[in-house]
Design a protein around this motif. Sequence first.
Motif, PDB file in Angstrom:
ATOM      1  N   GLY A  11      66.857  48.007  29.462  1.00  0.00           N
ATOM      2  CA  GLY A  11      68.020  48.087  30.329  1.00  0.00           C
ATOM      3  C   GLY A  11      67.895  47.282  31.603  1.00  0.00           C
ATOM      4  N   VAL A  13      67.593  44.082  33.991  1.00  0.00           N
ATOM      5  CA  VAL A  13      68.048  42.702  33.988  1.00  0.00           C
ATOM      6  C   VAL A  13      66.928  41.835  34.564  1.00  0.00           C
ATOM      7  N   VAL A  24      69.230  41.077  29.597  1.00  0.00           N
ATOM      8  CA  VAL A  24      68.883  42.483  29.701  1.00  0.00           C
ATOM      9  C   VAL A  24      67.928  42.818  28.549  1.00  0.00           C
ATOM     10  N   PRO A  83      76.854  41.033  36.830  1.00  0.00           N
ATOM     11  CA  PRO A  83      76.864  41.600  35.479  1.00  0.00           C
ATOM     12  C   PRO A  83      76.620  40.505  34.443  1.00  0.00           C
ATOM     13  N   VAL A  89      76.159  43.327  24.909  1.00  0.00           N
ATOM     14  CA  VAL A  89      75.699  44.300  25.906  1.00  0.00           C
ATOM     15  C   VAL A  89      76.319  45.672  25.655  1.00  0.00           C
ATOM     16  N   ASN A  90      77.617  45.728  25.388  1.00  0.00           N
ATOM     17  CA  ASN A  90      78.285  47.019  25.192  1.00  0.00           C
ATOM     18  C   ASN A  90      77.861  47.738  23.917  1.00  0.00           C
ATOM     19  N   PHE A  93      74.318  49.260  25.481  1.00  0.00           N
ATOM     20  CA  PHE A  93      74.273  49.916  26.788  1.00  0.00           C
ATOM     21  C   PHE A  93      75.629  50.481  27.174  1.00  0.00           C
ATOM     22  N   GLU A  96      76.561  49.870  33.781  1.00  0.00           N
ATOM     23  CA  GLU A  96      75.719  48.928  34.497  1.00  0.00           C
ATOM     24  C   GLU A  96      75.681  49.311  35.970  1.00  0.00           C
ATOM     25  N   GLN A 100      70.393  47.014  36.360  1.00  0.00           N
ATOM     26  CA  GLN A 100      69.959  47.979  35.346  1.00  0.00           C
ATOM     27  C   GLN A 100      71.142  48.423  34.490  1.00  0.00           C
ATOM     28  N   TYR A 101      70.947  48.476  33.182  1.00  0.00           N
ATOM     29  CA  TYR A 101      71.933  49.012  32.256  1.00  0.00           C
ATOM     30  C   TYR A 101      71.379  50.292  31.669  1.00  0.00           C
ATOM     31  N   LYS A 102      72.243  51.232  31.357  1.00  0.00           N
ATOM     32  CA  LYS A 102      71.838  52.509  30.770  1.00  0.00           C
ATOM     33  C   LYS A 102      71.956  52.413  29.251  1.00  0.00           C
TER      34      LYS A 102
END
Length: 109
Positions: A11, A13, A24, A83, A89-90, A93, A96, A100-102
């Motif tokens: 997660g 970057v 990421v 971003p 990405v979606n 994760f 954002e 950091q992405y969750k």
Amino acid sequence: MKQRDAKFQIGQVVRHRIFPFRGVIFDVDPEFSNTEEWWNAIPSEIRPSKDQPFYHLLAENEETEYVAYVSEQNLISDESGLPLRHSQVNAFFDAEAVGQYKPKAVVQH
């Protein structure tokens, strides 16, 4: 080979130290786990050691998006706060925050 703890986390970057791309992290190998053909394609003068974590990135540069496999020594944290535009990405994760992405609880294919 001596195993080390990963410096970066899923997660996070990051950007490449040498080449102009960022991404990421979506997976981590504790040490090199790719093909010898891939390894030998790296010019010897910049070829990293195999005994370090290697990271799988949803990567992008100014021109395109792709998946990259990068040694820890060649990554630095990306502090830009921008971003990522990578189309996958979606899929990996949810949200954002700066740098950091969750990770999603379940990755959808």
